[in-house]
Write an enzyme that holds these catalytic residues in place. Structure first.
Site, PDB file in Angstrom:
ATOM      1  CG  ASP A  64       2.742 -92.873  56.985  1.00 10.70           C
ATOM      2  OD1 ASP A  64       3.438 -93.851  56.653  1.00 10.70           O
ATOM      3  OD2 ASP A  64       2.051 -92.227  56.173  1.00 10.70           O
ATOM      4  CB  SER A  65       4.510 -98.161  59.204  1.00 13.25           C
ATOM      5  OG  SER A  65       5.735 -97.683  59.729  1.00 13.25           O
ATOM      6  CG  ASP A 103       6.596 -91.458  56.484  1.00 11.25           C
ATOM      7  OD1 ASP A 103       7.287 -91.109  55.504  1.00 11.25           O
ATOM      8  OD2 ASP A 103       6.325 -92.642  56.736  1.00 11.25           O
ATOM      9  CE  LYS A 131       9.298 -92.843  54.042  1.00  8.44           C
ATOM     10  NZ  LYS A 131       7.873 -93.087  53.697  1.00  8.44           N
ATOM     11  CD  GLU A 133       2.959 -92.794  51.160  1.00  8.58           C
ATOM     12  OE1 GLU A 133       1.923 -92.835  50.456  1.00  8.58           O
ATOM     13  OE2 GLU A 133       3.099 -93.458  52.187  1.00  8.58           O
ATOM     14  CD  GLU A 200       5.607 -99.503  50.987  1.00 10.59           C
ATOM     15  OE1 GLU A 200       5.820 -98.334  51.345  1.00 10.59           O
ATOM     16  OE2 GLU A 200       4.902-100.310  51.649  1.00 10.59           O
TER      17      GLU A 200
HETATM   18  O1  KIV Z   1       5.767 -95.739  57.032  1.00 10.14           O
HETATM   19  C1  KIV Z   1       6.769 -96.446  56.890  1.00 10.14           C
HETATM   20  O2  KIV Z   1       7.208 -97.170  57.797  1.00 10.14           O
HETATM   21  C2  KIV Z   1       7.439 -96.423  55.598  1.00 10.14           C
HETATM   22  C3  KIV Z   1       8.419 -97.497  55.307  1.00 10.14           C
HETATM   23  C4  KIV Z   1       7.701 -98.762  55.031  1.00 10.14           C
HETATM   24  C5  KIV Z   1       9.329 -97.156  54.196  1.00 10.14           C
HETATM   25  O3  KIV Z   1       7.175 -95.569  54.802  1.00 10.14           O
END
Ligand code: KIV
Length: 276
Positions: A64-65, A103, A131, A133, A200
């Site tokens: 989600d970056s 994510d 994934k 958090e 992280e």
């Molecule tokens: O959103 C993302 O790119 C991430 C990575 C930094 C692990 O969660």
């Protein structure tokens, strides 16, 4: 009209463009047992995914970056499930051999029902794993996702979806309560059945301790060298975003500068050219 051979017509939907077996969550987990380091990167579109896959990256994350490095949001809390699905579909069209994780975005897994329904949507868009958090506080959601047969990738330490409450991106594990919380959350993710965990911005000493303690791989980002693997946001690695710098990434290419130069040179060539 020019036909671009983007996807070979004889490649079936479930076959990788790369030679070799599709990489599974179990295969990523097993790399730890063999002492193999895991180099993971993020991707948000078709061409980048093909390039990463052709370079042999075994684990690709549609992070989600996305919100910050592609969509121009100030942080990840603005990313929607529909935006994630759109980019997961683009990435999945590259049919990577790599395991493709995606994510679950902000507020998409607050209840068990939402977590399962939204994980299923990401898998329908082409993700092999999801994934989310957090640790103990999302254990029911993690269990439910795994009960639906969807491999789960954990994420502990600094949790970017909590950046607003936390008032910034701070290293975790520097004091004893945070250290103990990380150990307890990591143990919980292992017991639940996660195949790997992103650490992280975790104090390197603690990241090393978590790594030695767990039977599943830790994938660090800003967590020092003692994790089982490392993950980076690909545009940071390539120097595509020159407007900020991060302590934990040294860009290996100055792609932004090279792009500017090429674009300027091409613009000047066009402007100087004569109509025939
Ligand atoms: O959103 C993302 O790119 C991430 C990575 C930094 C692990 O969660």
């Amino acid at each position: 009209m020019t036909q671009f051979p983007l996807v070979e017509p004889d490649i079936g939907r479930n076959r990788s463009l790369m030679t070799g077996q599709k990489i599974t969550a179990e295969a990523i987990r097993a790399m730890k047992g063999r002492g193999e380091r895991i180099a993971a990167l993020t991707a948000y579109d078709f061409p980048m995914t093909r390039l990463l896959d052709e370079a042999g990256i075994p684990l690709i994350l549609v992070g989600d970056s996305l919100g910050m490095v592609v969509l121009g949001y100030p942080d990840t809390t603005h990313v929607t499930l529909a935006e994630m699905e759109h980019h997961v579909r683009a990435v999945a069209r590259a049919k990577p051999r790599a395991l493709l994780a995606a994510d679950l975005p902000y507020h998409s897994y607050q209840t068990v029902q939402d977590a399962v329904a939204n994980a299923i949507r990401l898998v329908a868009a082409g993700a092999d794993a999801v994934k989310a958090e957090g640790g103990r506080e999302i254990l029911p959601q993690i269990r439910a996702i795994l009960d639906h047969g969807i491999p789960f990738f954990g994420h502990l330490g600094m949790l970017p979806q909590h950046v607003l409450e936390e008032g910034g991106y701070h290293v975790k594990g520097k004091n004893e309560p945070e250290h103990q919380a990380l150990l307890a959350d990591a143990d919980t993710l292992v017991e639940a059945g996660a195949f790997a965990i992103v650490l992280e911005l975790v104090a390197p000493r603690v990241a090393g301790e978590v790594t030695r303690r767990l039977p599943i791989p830790t994938i660090g980002i800003g967590a020092g060298p003692d994790c089982d693997g490392q993950i980076l946001v690909t545009p940071d690695l390539l120097g595509l975003l020159p407007w900020y710098s991060l302590k934990h990434v040294k860009p290996r290419l100055n792609a932004a500068e090279q792009m500017r130069t090429v674009v300027q040179q091409w613009k000047e060539a066009v402007e100087k050219s004569h109509a025939s």
